[in-house]
Design a protein around this motif. Structure first.
Motif, PDB file in Angstrom:
ATOM      1  N   ARG A  80       7.196 -10.141  -4.077  1.00  7.89           N
ATOM      2  CA  ARG A  80       7.017  -9.348  -2.861  1.00  7.89           C
ATOM      3  C   ARG A  80       6.313  -8.021  -3.154  1.00  7.89           C
ATOM      4  NH1 ARG A  80       9.730 -11.805   1.204  1.00  7.89           N
ATOM      5  NH2 ARG A  80      11.375 -13.272   0.600  1.00  7.89           N
ATOM      6  N   ALA A  81       5.409  -8.048  -4.115  1.00  8.92           N
ATOM      7  CA  ALA A  81       4.585  -6.889  -4.474  1.00  8.92           C
ATOM      8  C   ALA A  81       5.418  -5.661  -4.812  1.00  8.92           C
ATOM      9  CB  ALA A  81       3.595  -6.564  -3.349  1.00  8.92           C
ATOM     10  N   ALA A  82       6.592  -5.878  -5.395  1.00 15.74           N
ATOM     11  CA  ALA A  82       7.476  -4.768  -5.724  1.00 15.74           C
ATOM     12  C   ALA A  82       7.182  -4.266  -7.128  1.00 15.74           C
ATOM     13  CB  ALA A  82       8.936  -5.207  -5.623  1.00 15.74           C
ATOM     14  N   LEU A  83       6.666  -3.047  -7.207  1.00 20.14           N
ATOM     15  CA  LEU A  83       6.424  -2.395  -8.492  1.00 20.14           C
ATOM     16  C   LEU A  83       6.284  -0.899  -8.251  1.00 20.14           C
ATOM     17  CD1 LEU A  83       2.726  -2.932  -9.693  1.00 20.14           C
ATOM     18  CD2 LEU A  83       3.432  -3.015  -7.324  1.00 20.14           C
ATOM     19  N   GLY A 142      -7.790  -8.851  -2.717  1.00 14.27           N
ATOM     20  CA  GLY A 142      -7.015 -10.037  -3.059  1.00 14.27           C
ATOM     21  C   GLY A 142      -7.240 -11.096  -2.004  1.00 14.27           C
ATOM     22  N   TYR A 143      -7.096 -12.352  -2.386  1.00 13.01           N
ATOM     23  CA  TYR A 143      -7.418 -13.433  -1.468  1.00 13.01           C
ATOM     24  C   TYR A 143      -6.399 -13.511  -0.337  1.00 13.01           C
ATOM     25  CZ  TYR A 143     -10.100 -17.553  -0.229  1.00 13.01           C
ATOM     26  OH  TYR A 143     -10.927 -18.433   0.415  1.00 13.01           O
ATOM     27  N   LEU A 144      -6.779 -14.223   0.711  1.00 18.28           N
ATOM     28  CA  LEU A 144      -5.939 -14.366   1.897  1.00 18.28           C
ATOM     29  C   LEU A 144      -4.516 -14.795   1.523  1.00 18.28           C
ATOM     30  CD1 LEU A 144      -8.547 -16.310   4.045  1.00 18.28           C
ATOM     31  CD2 LEU A 144      -7.865 -13.934   4.365  1.00 18.28           C
ATOM     32  N   GLY A 145      -3.529 -14.048   2.003  1.00 15.56           N
ATOM     33  CA  GLY A 145      -2.141 -14.421   1.791  1.00 15.56           C
ATOM     34  C   GLY A 145      -1.544 -14.005   0.468  1.00 15.56           C
ATOM     35  N   ALA A 146      -2.293 -13.264  -0.352  1.00 16.29           N
ATOM     36  CA  ALA A 146      -1.787 -12.904  -1.679  1.00 16.29           C
ATOM     37  C   ALA A 146      -0.684 -11.854  -1.621  1.00 16.29           C
ATOM     38  CB  ALA A 146      -2.925 -12.412  -2.570  1.00 16.29           C
ATOM     39  N   GLY A 147      -0.711 -11.001  -0.582  1.00 16.27           N
ATOM     40  CA  GLY A 147       0.319  -9.974  -0.457  1.00 16.27           C
ATOM     41  C   GLY A 147      -0.223  -8.557  -0.392  1.00 16.27           C
ATOM     42  N   LYS A 148      -1.489  -8.405   0.013  1.00 19.24           N
ATOM     43  CA  LYS A 148      -2.090  -7.062   0.067  1.00 19.24           C
ATOM     44  C   LYS A 148      -1.355  -6.154   1.048  1.00 19.24           C
ATOM     45  CE  LYS A 148      -6.185  -8.343   1.260  1.00 19.24           C
ATOM     46  NZ  LYS A 148      -5.850  -9.785   1.365  1.00 19.24           N
ATOM     47  N   THR A 149      -1.088  -6.676   2.246  1.00 20.72           N
ATOM     48  CA  THR A 149      -0.439  -5.845   3.255  1.00 20.72           C
ATOM     49  C   THR A 149       0.972  -5.492   2.840  1.00 20.72           C
ATOM     50  OG1 THR A 149      -1.791  -6.843   4.994  1.00 20.72           O
ATOM     51  CG2 THR A 149       0.180  -5.672   5.685  1.00 20.72           C
ATOM     52  N   THR A 150       1.663  -6.413   2.175  1.00 21.84           N
ATOM     53  CA  THR A 150       3.005  -6.113   1.666  1.00 21.84           C
ATOM     54  C   THR A 150       2.960  -4.958   0.681  1.00 21.84           C
ATOM     55  OG1 THR A 150       3.678  -8.431   1.917  1.00 21.84           O
ATOM     56  CG2 THR A 150       4.994  -7.059   0.440  1.00 21.84           C
ATOM     57  N   LEU A 151       1.980  -4.988  -0.229  1.00 23.08           N
ATOM     58  CA  LEU A 151       1.840  -3.901  -1.196  1.00 23.08           C
ATOM     59  C   LEU A 151       1.473  -2.605  -0.494  1.00 23.08           C
ATOM     60  CD1 LEU A 151       1.698  -2.733  -4.021  1.00 23.08           C
ATOM     61  CD2 LEU A 151      -0.621  -3.651  -4.243  1.00 23.08           C
ATOM     62  N   LEU A 152       0.568  -2.680   0.476  1.00 23.82           N
ATOM     63  CA  LEU A 152       0.172  -1.478   1.207  1.00 23.82           C
ATOM     64  C   LEU A 152       1.371  -0.860   1.918  1.00 23.82           C
ATOM     65  CD1 LEU A 152      -1.995   0.462   2.198  1.00 23.82           C
ATOM     66  CD2 LEU A 152      -2.481  -1.139   4.062  1.00 23.82           C
ATOM     67  N   ASN A 153       2.192  -1.674   2.550  1.00 19.39           N
ATOM     68  CA  ASN A 153       3.376  -1.146   3.226  1.00 19.39           C
ATOM     69  C   ASN A 153       4.342  -0.495   2.244  1.00 19.39           C
ATOM     70  OD1 ASN A 153       2.621  -1.811   5.813  1.00 19.39           O
ATOM     71  ND2 ASN A 153       3.615  -3.818   5.785  1.00 19.39           N
ATOM     72  N   ARG A 154       4.450  -1.039   1.050  1.00 22.71           N
ATOM     73  CA  ARG A 154       5.300  -0.410   0.038  1.00 22.71           C
ATOM     74  C   ARG A 154       4.759   0.971  -0.319  1.00 22.71           C
ATOM     75  NH1 ARG A 154       9.303  -3.096  -2.326  1.00 22.71           N
ATOM     76  NH2 ARG A 154       9.464  -5.361  -2.025  1.00 22.71           N
ATOM     77  N   ILE A 155       3.445   1.057  -0.477  1.00 26.04           N
ATOM     78  CA  ILE A 155       2.840   2.338  -0.815  1.00 26.04           C
ATOM     79  C   ILE A 155       3.109   3.368   0.280  1.00 26.04           C
ATOM     80  CG2 ILE A 155       0.636   3.534  -1.137  1.00 26.04           C
ATOM     81  CD1 ILE A 155      -0.413   0.958  -2.445  1.00 26.04           C
ATOM     82  N   LEU A 156       3.013   2.929   1.531  1.00 25.08           N
ATOM     83  CA  LEU A 156       3.145   3.862   2.645  1.00 25.08           C
ATOM     84  C   LEU A 156       4.589   4.269   2.915  1.00 25.08           C
ATOM     85  CD1 LEU A 156       0.552   2.413   5.185  1.00 25.08           C
ATOM     86  CD2 LEU A 156       0.242   4.160   3.435  1.00 25.08           C
ATOM     87  N   THR A 157       5.550   3.501   2.420  1.00 27.15           N
ATOM     88  CA  THR A 157       6.954   3.816   2.703  1.00 27.15           C
ATOM     89  C   THR A 157       7.711   4.365   1.498  1.00 27.15           C
ATOM     90  OG1 THR A 157       7.556   1.499   2.272  1.00 27.15           O
ATOM     91  CG2 THR A 157       7.126   2.125   4.556  1.00 27.15           C
ATOM     92  N   GLU A 158       7.116   4.287   0.309  1.00 29.58           N
ATOM     93  CA  GLU A 158       7.775   4.843  -0.873  1.00 29.58           C
ATOM     94  C   GLU A 158       7.896   6.363  -0.754  1.00 29.58           C
ATOM     95  OE1 GLU A 158       8.878   3.678  -3.991  1.00 29.58           O
ATOM     96  OE2 GLU A 158       8.831   1.613  -3.250  1.00 29.58           O
TER      97      GLU A 158
END
Length: 328
Positions: free
Chosen positions: A194-197, A20-36
């Protein structure tokens, strides 16, 4: 005494490419994956452009193994590093259930995907599960205007996370989604803030699950025009007669060799003559792969379908070529 169950095949490790392009929210989604609380563990490979990396520090502190590559963009200079890291991970296969690769925002996902085709050792032990692209609903129109990477990331996607939907009006959101569909009509789209899914919507997707494709795109079998984007377009074709595998391999081989630079993604389900199983085919530029994915369902029409996403596509030429692969 002989081993009662010699050389039991080890399941391939699923790999998710997160782009995903710069600032789209990749790291936010990754953090969700790692903390779910999903009960699974993932090895994470992060790529950042530049000599000094910060992405690794932005990822939440978890038990997962995180590897950072910051000596260049993953899509052009560090594929060898990626192969070495994946090879090292395979030596401690029992510590994780899957691998997640987060690319730099400037990356074309193609060479990353190709890594899991071209290296025999990696290919034997891992399987590319899906390319997940995070899209900024607010800024996508501007990015498409000034960066071809943004269009490429969408074109390669199997799953699109349309993020920051709270920053646009309903009308703007519909327009953005139409733009995405014009580039890639076959990826499933999830609208998020906020990449919440649910994590299961991005992991363990199975890029060539025909049921999933039909579920998200009921008109997948139809030949359709998608020319809304002037640069990247998509075309789909179907052949009702069984396909001769030798004819298909000969045709697709030449096509990819001659037009591979323009063909971003090629994917399809093929009905090979004399075969009761469905054959899933995919290619990224000139690198192709395929495998049988199970039997045709009872009553299911055995129609071969092929989708091209790329630039400068010649519809009549592609149609004639695919139809010429029909068995005699």
């Amino acid at each position: 005494m002989a081993d009662a169950n010699p050389q039991v095949p080890v399941p391939q490790v699923p790999v998710t490419v997160l782009t995903g392009y710069l600032g789209a929210g990749k790291t936010t989604l990754l953090n969700r994956i790692l903390t779910e609380q999903h009960g699974r563990k993932y090895a994470v490979v992060i790529n950042e452009f530049g000599e000094l990396g910060v992405d690794n520090d932005l990822v939440v502190d978890t038990d997962e193994e995180v590897f950072e590559m910051n000596n260049g963009c993953i899509c052009c200079t560090v594929r060898g590093d990626l192969i070495r890291i994946v090879g090292g991970l395979m030596k401690r296969r029992d510590r994780f259930d899957g691998i997640i690769i987060e690319t730099t925002g400037l990356a074309n996902p193609a060479p990353v995907a190709q890594t899991f085709f071209v290296d025999d050792a990696v290919r034997a032990k891992t399987k590319l599960d899906a390319i997940v692209t995070v899209v900024d609903a607010k800024h996508l129109p501007a990015r498409l205007a000034d960066s071809h990477e943004a269009a490429d990331q969408i074109a390669f996607a199997d799953v699109i996370v349309l993020n920051k939907t709270d920053l646009v009006t309903p009308e703007e959101l519909e327009a953005v989604e139409r733009t995405i569909r014009g580039i890639n009509p076959f990826a499933v789209i999830h609208r998020t803030e906020r990449a919440a899914l649910p994590i299961e919507q991005v992991l363990d997707r199975g890029a060539f699950d025909l049921d999933r494709i039909l579920g998200m795109q009921p008109k997948f079998l139809e030949d359709s025009e998608h020319e809304h984007n002037e640069d990247v377009t998509s075309m789909s074709f179907e052949v009702e007669k069984p396909i001769d595998p030798e004819k298909f391999n000969a045709w697709i081989g030449v096509l990819l060799q001659e037009k591979g630079q323009d063909l971003l993604r090629t994917k399809g389900i093929l009905n090979y003559a004399g075969e009761d199983r469905r054959f899933a085919f995919q290619a990224v530029h000139m690198i192709a792969d395929g495998d049988f994915i199970g039997p045709w369902k009872e009553g299911e029409p055995r129609v071969s379908r092929l989708v091209f996403i790329g630039r400068n596509l010649n519809r009549p030429q592609l149609r004639r070529g695919f139809e010429s692969c029909a068995a005699d």
